[in-house]
Design a protein around this motif. Structure first.
Motif, short mmCIF file in Angstrom:
data_model
loop_
_atom_site.label_atom_id
_atom_site.label_comp_id
_atom_site.label_asym_id
_atom_site.label_seq_id
_atom_site.Cartn_x
_atom_site.Cartn_y
_atom_site.Cartn_z
N GLY A 71 -1.11 -0.77 9.99
CA GLY A 71 -0.40 -1.32 8.98
C GLY A 71 -1.34 -2.53 8.33
N CYS A 72 -1.73 -3.44 8.96
CA CYS A 72 -3.00 -4.49 8.39
C CYS A 72 -3.96 -3.94 7.61
CB CYS A 72 -3.23 -5.47 9.48
SG CYS A 72 -4.05 -6.86 8.92
N PRO A 73 -4.66 -2.96 8.11
CA PRO A 73 -5.66 -2.30 7.28
C PRO A 73 -5.33 -1.80 6.09
CG PRO A 73 -6.09 -1.74 9.69
CD PRO A 73 -4.87 -2.33 9.38
N LEU A 74 -4.11 -0.96 6.04
CA LEU A 74 -3.63 -0.50 5.01
C LEU A 74 -3.28 -1.55 3.78
CD1 LEU A 74 -1.61 2.74 6.28
CD2 LEU A 74 -3.83 2.74 5.22
N TYR A 75 -2.47 -2.50 4.44
CA TYR A 75 -2.05 -3.36 3.23
C TYR A 75 -3.41 -4.32 2.62
CZ TYR A 75 0.41 -7.43 1.77
OH TYR A 75 1.06 -8.37 0.78
N ALA A 76 -4.56 -4.54 3.62
CA ALA A 76 -5.67 -4.92 3.12
C ALA A 76 -6.14 -4.13 1.83
CB ALA A 76 -6.55 -5.25 4.40
N ALA A 77 -6.08 -2.85 2.17
CA ALA A 77 -6.64 -1.96 1.07
C ALA A 77 -5.94 -2.12 -0.12
CB ALA A 77 -6.69 -0.53 1.52
N LEU A 78 -4.80 -2.00 -0.06
CA LEU A 78 -3.80 -2.25 -1.22
C LEU A 78 -4.04 -3.71 -1.81
CD1 LEU A 78 -0.25 -1.13 0.27
CD2 LEU A 78 -1.66 0.07 -1.29
N LEU A 79 -4.16 -4.86 -1.02
CA LEU A 79 -4.57 -5.92 -1.70
C LEU A 79 -5.92 -6.01 -2.25
CD1 LEU A 79 -3.91 -8.58 1.08
CD2 LEU A 79 -2.89 -8.47 -1.07
N ARG A 81 -7.51 -3.54 -4.07
CA ARG A 81 -7.24 -3.03 -5.13
C ARG A 81 -6.27 -3.44 -6.07
NH1 ARG A 81 -8.76 0.37 -1.16
NH2 ARG A 81 -10.34 2.05 -1.56
N GLY A 82 -5.61 -4.56 -5.68
CA GLY A 82 -4.58 -5.12 -6.55
C GLY A 82 -3.23 -4.36 -6.66
N LEU A 83 -3.00 -3.40 -5.58
CA LEU A 83 -1.77 -2.66 -5.71
C LEU A 83 -0.89 -3.05 -4.63
CD1 LEU A 83 -3.40 0.92 -5.68
CD2 LEU A 83 -2.47 -0.13 -7.47
#
Length: 144
Positions: A71-79, A81-83
């Motif tokens: 979850g944390c790496p996926l959320y960091a990827a969203l952060l 990219r600004g998504l």
């Protein structure tokens, strides 16, 4: 924003989300268990906040590694990219829960959806609060 900066911002919020969202999901599960009694008593409802703690302890055994490793790496990827938004967090949880339903078991997929949604939403809320609270003073009007 670089991914390393995004992961640095996401980890503390994920830990807050893990405990806050984990307790919220455990509380919802405890209320659901109280609802499932054929003749619920008032003490069933009153004991739900206390009954959530053992449920949280058991859930953290599984939720902590999954949150920090997936979850944390996926959320960091969203952060990065600004998504990062409430909708995107719920979509990620939906995909992970759907994969769990197909690959493992529907009952476990339900728990992944319940705990994942609560943890993800609290994580995103903590991230928004953290990014909005700045110690930098606001400049006065008319100053350049």
């Amino acid at each position: 924003m670089k991914y390393s900066a995004a992961i640095g911002r996401a980890i503390p919020c994920s830990i807050i989300g893990l405990f806050g969202g984990g307790y919220l999901a455990s509380l919802l599960l405890a209320v659901g268990i109280a609802f499932s009694n054929r003749s619920p008593q008032i003490h069933d409802w009153l004991s739900a906040p206390i009954a959530a703690f053992p449920l949280l302890a058991v859930a953290l055994l599984v939720a902590a590694p999954v949150t920090l490793l997936v979850g944390c790496p996926l959320y960091a990827a969203l952060l990065q990219r600004g998504l990062a938004s409430f909708v995107s967090v719920l979509l990620v949880v939906l995909v992970v829960a759907g994969a769990t339903v197909v690959l493992v078991d529907p009952a476990i997929g339900y728990l992944v959806a319940l705990y994942g949604a609560a943890i993800g939403l609290v994580t995103h809320t903590a991230q928004r609060v953290r990014s909005n609270s700045s110690f930098k003073p606001t400049p006065l009007r008319g100053s350049a």
